[in-house]
Scaffold this active site. Structure first.
Site, PDB file in Angstrom:
ATOM      1  N   ARG A   1       0.838  -1.215   0.000  1.00  0.00           N
ATOM      2  CA  ARG A   1       0.000   0.000   0.000  1.00  0.00           C
ATOM      3  C   ARG A   1       0.870   1.261   0.000  1.00  0.00           C
ATOM      4  NH1 ARG A   1      -2.975  -3.706  -0.626  1.00  0.00           N
ATOM      5  NH2 ARG A   1      -5.099  -3.935   0.164  1.00  0.00           N
TER       6      ARG A   1
ATOM      7  N   SER B   1     -10.337  -0.350   3.502  1.00  0.00           N
ATOM      8  CA  SER B   1      -9.561  -0.597   4.727  1.00  0.00           C
ATOM      9  C   SER B   1      -9.014   0.730   5.241  1.00  0.00           C
ATOM     10  CB  SER B   1      -8.367  -1.498   4.439  1.00  0.00           C
ATOM     11  OG  SER B   1      -8.780  -2.731   3.922  1.00  0.00           O
TER      12      SER B   1
ATOM     13  N   GLU C   1      -4.411   4.134   6.262  1.00  0.00           N
ATOM     14  CA  GLU C   1      -4.183   4.004   4.810  1.00  0.00           C
ATOM     15  C   GLU C   1      -4.560   5.278   4.051  1.00  0.00           C
ATOM     16  OE1 GLU C   1      -5.793   1.330   1.794  1.00  0.00           O
ATOM     17  OE2 GLU C   1      -5.263  -0.315   3.112  1.00  0.00           O
TER      18      GLU C   1
HETATM   19  N1  EPU Z   1     -10.916 -10.253  10.814  1.00  0.00           N
HETATM   20  C1  EPU Z   1     -11.544 -10.313  12.038  1.00  0.00           C
HETATM   21  N2  EPU Z   1     -12.424  -9.325  12.357  1.00  0.00           N
HETATM   22  C2  EPU Z   1     -12.712  -8.294  11.531  1.00  0.00           C
HETATM   23  C3  EPU Z   1     -12.061  -8.225  10.291  1.00  0.00           C
HETATM   24  C4  EPU Z   1     -11.147  -9.215   9.939  1.00  0.00           C
HETATM   25  O1  EPU Z   1     -11.315 -11.222  12.816  1.00  0.00           O
HETATM   26  O2  EPU Z   1     -13.532  -7.430  11.899  1.00  0.00           O
HETATM   27  C5  EPU Z   1      -9.994 -11.315  10.414  1.00  0.00           C
HETATM   28  C6  EPU Z   1     -10.633 -12.161   9.304  1.00  0.00           C
HETATM   29  O3  EPU Z   1     -11.434 -13.179   9.834  1.00  0.00           O
HETATM   30  C7  EPU Z   1      -9.424 -12.719   8.592  1.00  0.00           C
HETATM   31  C8  EPU Z   1      -8.378 -11.621   8.766  1.00  0.00           C
HETATM   32  O4  EPU Z   1      -8.831 -10.763   9.803  1.00  0.00           O
HETATM   33  O5  EPU Z   1      -8.961 -13.888   9.218  1.00  0.00           O
HETATM   34  C9  EPU Z   1      -8.117 -10.857   7.474  1.00  0.00           C
HETATM   35  O6  EPU Z   1      -9.347 -10.312   6.983  1.00  0.00           O
HETATM   36  P1  EPU Z   1      -9.654 -10.195   5.401  1.00  0.00           P
HETATM   37  O7  EPU Z   1      -9.395 -11.484   4.741  1.00  0.00           O
HETATM   38  O8  EPU Z   1     -10.999  -9.565   5.268  1.00  0.00           O
HETATM   39  O9  EPU Z   1      -8.560  -9.215   4.836  1.00  0.00           O
HETATM   40  P2  EPU Z   1      -7.922  -7.912   5.441  1.00  0.00           P
HETATM   41  O10 EPU Z   1      -6.524  -8.204   5.827  1.00  0.00           O
HETATM   42  O11 EPU Z   1      -8.811  -7.352   6.481  1.00  0.00           O
HETATM   43  C10 EPU Z   1      -6.932  -7.053   3.182  1.00  0.00           C
HETATM   44  C11 EPU Z   1      -6.882  -5.767   2.410  1.00  0.00           C
HETATM   45  C12 EPU Z   1      -8.193  -5.536   1.675  1.00  0.00           C
HETATM   46  C13 EPU Z   1      -8.399  -6.700   0.722  1.00  0.00           C
HETATM   47  C14 EPU Z   1      -8.410  -8.013   1.541  1.00  0.00           C
HETATM   48  C15 EPU Z   1      -8.487  -9.216   0.640  1.00  0.00           C
HETATM   49  C16 EPU Z   1      -5.384  -4.310   3.639  1.00  0.00           C
HETATM   50  C17 EPU Z   1      -5.254  -3.118   4.538  1.00  0.00           C
HETATM   51  N3  EPU Z   1      -6.622  -4.670   3.340  1.00  0.00           N
HETATM   52  O12 EPU Z   1      -7.933  -6.916   4.168  1.00  0.00           O
HETATM   53  O13 EPU Z   1      -8.065  -4.356   0.899  1.00  0.00           O
HETATM   54  O14 EPU Z   1      -9.623  -6.567   0.036  1.00  0.00           O
HETATM   55  O15 EPU Z   1      -7.188  -8.126   2.303  1.00  0.00           O
HETATM   56  O16 EPU Z   1      -7.262  -9.421  -0.018  1.00  0.00           O
HETATM   57  O17 EPU Z   1      -4.368  -4.857   3.230  1.00  0.00           O
HETATM   58  C18 EPU Z   1      -8.449  -2.010   0.961  1.00  0.00           C
HETATM   59  O18 EPU Z   1      -7.222  -1.862   0.971  1.00  0.00           O
HETATM   60  O19 EPU Z   1      -9.240  -1.017   0.971  1.00  0.00           O
HETATM   61  C19 EPU Z   1      -8.999  -3.356   1.010  1.00  0.00           C
HETATM   62  C20 EPU Z   1     -10.291  -3.561   1.162  1.00  0.00           C
END
Ligand code: EPU
Length: 363
Positions: free
Chosen positions: A170, A257, A359
Site C-alpha cells: 500500500r 480498509s 491508509e
Molecule cells: N478479521 C476479524 N475481524 C474483523 C475483520 C477481519 O477477525 O472485523 C480477520 C478475518 O477473519 C481474517 C483476517 O482478519 O482472518 C483478514 O481479513 P480479510 O481477509 O478480510 O482481509 P484484510 O486483511 O482485512 C486485506 C486488504 C483488503 C483486501 C483483503 C483481501 C489491507 C489493509 N486490506 O484486508 O483491501 O480486500 O485483504 O485481499 O491490506 C483495501 O485496501 O481497501 C482493502 C479492502
C-alpha cells in the site's frame, strides 16, 4: 481572490460527491484535468501556478477534515486500449480518470485476464499505483508495466517503470514527500503533491494462470467444486466476497480498509500469541509476520462502535464508515472519523503494543 479569467477553474465546489466517505467539504478552487495541456495551462497562469495542488482521483482514499485550500486537480483523463505486447505480456493502457472496476471488467470482456482478483476495488486507474492497491493475492505491482505523469512544478511529462515507482505494501513514491533536508537520493524518492498521473499501462500475462490460495477464494472453489476457475469466475467470486463483507460506498460512505495490516518480527508475534493465541497472522517470505489489523481492532471490541456519525463497520472492523451518508444528513465530519481512528489506534497500542498506520490520505 481568484482570477475569473480562468475558465477551467470552478470556485467553491462541493466535494461530497467526489469522496467515497461522502464527507461534506468544499474545494475553494477545482480544475478538471482531461489532458496534460490542462495542467500546462494552469501552470502558465497566476495565481494557479503558485498555489499548492491536491490531486483527486476517485476520492476513495481520502479523509477531508475541512475545506480544501489547495487547488484541487480532479483527474478526468479517459481512454482504454491495447497498447502493445512483449514476449510474455499484452500491454493495456488506461486513462487515469477511468473507473478501476469498470476497467477490470473491460479487460476481461476483451479476453485479457490478469486483474480479476482486484475486482470491485473502489477508485480510479490513476489512484491504483499511488497506494499499490491489492486484494486476494494480487497487488497492482504484479501487473504494472509503466505510467505517464506530469510534473506539477515544471509541466514536464515523464514515464516511470515499476522500479521507479518504488512500490511497497500500500505504498509508492507518490505517497512520499520530497524533502530539501534529506540527501539527493532521498529527495528523488518523493513525488507526493508533485506529480499527476495521466495514464497507466498494465502487463497482462499471455499465459494466464489463476491466482488462488487466498482463504476466501479457496472457500468459493470448494463450494463450487471447482479446481481450475476461469478469470471470469474469480472476478464474480471476488465481487461476491467483497459485497458480503465490505460496505458499498454508494450507500454507506467509507474508504475501504482504514488501516494497513502491520508487520511485526517473529519475536513480537510470539509475544502476542502468548497473550492471545487466536491472533490472525501470516508469515512472510522475509521471515516477518503480518497481522490482520481487522482482527486486532475487533478483539479490542470496536466492531459496530461509533464516535458521532463515524463508525466501525459491523461486518469488517478494518473499515470505518460514515453512518450519516444515507440518512440524508450531513453525516460524519472528517474530525469525527479521525477521532475514532485515533481512539482505535490508542486501544490497539495499549493492548498489543502496535501502532496501526492509517491508509487514507488525511487532508
Ligand atoms: N478479521 C476479524 N475481524 C474483523 C475483520 C477481519 O477477525 O472485523 C480477520 C478475518 O477473519 C481474517 C483476517 O482478519 O482472518 C483478514 O481479513 P480479510 O481477509 O478480510 O482481509 P484484510 O486483511 O482485512 C486485506 C486488504 C483488503 C483486501 C483483503 C483481501 C489491507 C489493509 N486490506 O484486508 O483491501 O480486500 O485483504 O485481499 O491490506 C483495501 O485496501 O481497501 C482493502 C479492502
Amino acid at each position: 481572490m481568484f482570477d475569473n479569467s480562468t475558465m477551467l477553474v470552478e470556485k467553491n465546489v462541493p466535494l461530497q460527491p467526489f469522496n467515497s466517505f461522502h464527507i461534506v467539504a468544499k474545494a475553494q478552487a477545482l480544475a478538471r484535468i482531461v489532458d496534460a495541456s490542462d495542467v500546462r495551462a494552469l501552470l502558465a497562469e497566476a495565481p494557479w501556478a503558485q498555489m499548492p495542488k491536491f490531486v483527486l482521483g476517485g476520492g476513495s482514499n481520502v479523509v477531508l477534515t475541512g475545506d480544501v485550500k489547495a487547488l484541487v486537480l480532479k483527474v478526468e483523463v479517459m481512454g482504454r486500449r491495447l497498447a502493445g505486447e512483449t514476449a510474455k505480456a499484452l500491454i493495456v493502457e488506461a486513462g487515469a480518470g477511468e473507473n478501476w472496476h469498470e476497467f477490470v471488467a473491460w479487460t476481461l470482456a476483451q479476453g485479457l485476464p490478469g486483474l480479476e482478483n482486484m475486482a470491485l476495488i473502489p477508485g480510479t486507474v490513476g489512484a491504483s499505483p499511488v497506494q499499490n492497491i491489492g486484494a486476494y493475492g494480487v497487488e497492482l505491482q504484479d501487473r504494472f508495466d509503466s505510467l505517464d505523469a506530469i510534473d506539477l512544478h515544471t509541466g514536464e511529462l515523464f514515464t516511470l517503470n515499476a522500479a521507479q515507482c518504488a512500490f511497497g505494501y500500500r505504498d509508492s513514491i507518490f505517497k512520499h514527500s520530497s524533502s530539501a533536508n534529506t540527501d539527493a537520493d532521498q529527495k528523488a524518492l518523493g513525488l507526493k503533491d508533485r506529480a499527476l498521473i495521466l495514464r497507466v499501462r498494465f502487463a497482462l500475462p499471455k499465459h494466464w494462470k489463476p491466482v488462488l490460495g487466498y482463504a476466501d477464494i479457496e472457500k468459493k472453489m470448494a463450494e463450487h467444486d471447482c479446481t481450475q476457475p476461469s478469470a471470469q469466475q474469480i472476478f464474480d467470486w471476488v465481487c461476491d466476497i467483497r459485497r458480503a463483507k465490505l460496505p458499498n460506498p454508494d450507500l454507506i460512505g467509507n474508504a475501504g480498509s482504514f488501516f494497513k495490516n502491520p508487520s511485526v518480527t517473529r519475536e513480537q508475534c510470539a509475544d502476542i500469541i502468548a497473550r492471545d493465541p487466536k491472533v490472525v497472522h501470516y508469515v512472510l517470505a522475509d521471515g516477518s509476520v503480518k497481522l490482520a489489523a481487522g482482527w486486532l481492532i475487533d478483539s479490542c471490541g470496536w466492531r459496530g462502535k461509533s464516535v458521532g456519525q463515524a463508525g466501525v463497520y459491523e461486518k469488517q472492523a478494518l473499515v470505518l464508515v460514515n453512518r450519516g451518508s444515507v440518512s440524508g444528513s450531513d453525516g460524519a465530519t472528517g474530525g469525527e472519523v479521525m477521532t475514532l481512528a485515533r481512539a482505535i489506534q490508542t486501544s490497539v497500542y495499549e493492548r498489543f503494543g502496535i501502532m496501526l498506520e492509517a491508509e487514507p490520505v488525511v487532508i
